[in-house]
Design a protein around this motif. Structure first.
Motif, mmCIF file in Angstrom:
data_model
loop_
_atom_site.group_PDB
_atom_site.id
_atom_site.type_symbol
_atom_site.label_atom_id
_atom_site.label_comp_id
_atom_site.label_asym_id
_atom_site.label_seq_id
_atom_site.Cartn_x
_atom_site.Cartn_y
_atom_site.Cartn_z
ATOM 1 N N GLU A 241 59.457 -11.262 -7.261
ATOM 2 C CA GLU A 241 59.466 -10.619 -5.941
ATOM 3 C C GLU A 241 59.337 -9.163 -5.829
ATOM 4 O O GLU A 241 58.440 -8.572 -5.036
ATOM 5 N N GLU A 242 59.878 -8.485 -6.816
ATOM 6 C CA GLU A 242 59.776 -7.020 -6.951
ATOM 7 C C GLU A 242 58.138 -6.811 -7.065
ATOM 8 O O GLU A 242 57.720 -5.936 -6.713
ATOM 9 N N GLU A 245 56.066 -7.573 -4.298
ATOM 10 C CA GLU A 245 56.314 -6.439 -2.949
ATOM 11 C C GLU A 245 55.361 -5.455 -3.228
ATOM 12 O O GLU A 245 55.071 -5.009 -2.432
ATOM 13 N N ARG A 248 51.844 -6.073 -2.574
ATOM 14 C CA ARG A 248 51.388 -6.344 -1.140
ATOM 15 C C ARG A 248 51.149 -4.880 -0.644
ATOM 16 O O ARG A 248 50.515 -4.644 0.184
ATOM 17 N N THR A 249 52.356 -4.035 -0.930
ATOM 18 C CA THR A 249 52.100 -2.512 -0.478
ATOM 19 C C THR A 249 50.855 -2.054 -1.020
ATOM 20 O O THR A 249 49.884 -1.309 -0.026
#
Ligand code: MYR
Length: 284
Positions: A241-242, A245, A248-249
């Motif tokens: 997830e880290e 994220e 995605r950014t």
């Protein structure tokens, strides 16, 4: 109009609801603890597998699906399909592809095409989902297969094993014979070359391996290219997830998925392993 069925093996790790939504049939490989064999997903979940790994001294092994399982699957699909496209994990790491081919040759009532993804996991899944969407849109088998071959030029997959001994023990680490002694101490970036797993770059730590993979991704994503990216983990959801994220950014045009190494692939990579793969989304 000819009706085409899409079949894949369990190591694409496409969740059940997504398979249902896209009419994808899955044939499971097996994970074996001692003298107990389990069909992955059907008889052992990924969670149960990693828990069992921790409590058993004898490490598990894996095996391809029995030919009869492919035959039975093709026979059932033949009732309402004229053609079947089977997308397997790389033929360089498993006999699954050969077994599907043999079963296809034995099934008379339907034409079976077997496509070698030359990879595995969600990256194989990208091929499967693309084929399923095309089949639904009414494309012919030849057009779907041509598209899958073209996709090969636009797919990338890099990964690292938490403990290379698993891959080495299972005989799935190629091109590294000379370095095996030293490689086993480090965390090289791995990839598929001509269907087999080879070290891509020798780096010492997970941090450096991830940085290398991200720099390769950056070369393909930096011009704002729309990509489908899969972050794949072996029982490390928080780390995945880290990473997802951050991606995605950094790449707003990309669609970032989180996927997992299930029992069969987890047996060969070990818990904690990570991978990142991507495809130009105009091909997916
Ligand atoms: C069998 O027993 O036939 C299955 C053997 C599976 C070997 C798996 C080796 C690791 C593959 C890693 C794929 C990573 C993709 C991103």
């Amino acid at each position: 109009m000819s009706k085409i069925a899409i079949v894949t093996d369990s190591t694409a790790y496409i969740p059940k609801d997504l398979r249902k939504q896209h009419n994808i049939t899955m044939v499971p490989l097996n994970v074996i603890f001692g003298d107990e064999a389990f069909q992955e997903e059907k008889e052992i979940t990924t969670e149960a597998f990693y828990a069992k790994m921790k409590e058993t001294e004898q490490l598990p092994t894996t095996s391809q699906p029995a030919i009869g399982l492919f035959e039975e699957t093709f026979q059932k699909l033949a009732d309402d399909h004229d053609q079947i496209i089977v997308i397997t994990l790389s033929s360089g790491i498993s006999g699954t592809h050969q077994t599907a081919l043999a079963a296809g040759n034995m099934t008379g009532d339907v034409e079976v095409h077997v496509f070698d993804s030359e990879v595995s996991c969600m990256i194989q899944g990208f091929y499967v989902l693309s084929a399923a969407k095309m089949a639904k849109q009414g494309y012919k088998a030849r057009a779907i297969l041509d598209h899958l071959y073209e996709m090969k030029n636009h797919i990338r997959a890099y990964f690292m094993a938490d403990d290379l001994n698993h891959l080495h023990r299972g005989g799935r680490l190629n091109g590294a014979q000379l370095f095996v002694g030293s490689l086993l101490q480090i965390k090289p970036v791995l990839h598929f070359d001509n269907k087999v797993i080879v070290p891509y770059e020798k780096v010492r730590t997970e941090k450096k391996a991830l940085a290398k993979i991200c720099s390769l991704l950056d070369q393909d994503a930096k011009d704002g290219a729309p990509l489908d990216i899969a972050v794949i983990h072996a029982n490390r959801p928080e780390k995945a997830e880290e990473i997802a994220e951050k991606l995605r950014t950094k790449y707003p045009n990309a669609t970032v998925y989180i996927s997992y190494f299930g029992p069969v692939i987890g047996t060969h990579l070990g818990e904690g392993s990570l991978g990142i793969g991507w495809v130009d989304s105009t091909f997916s």
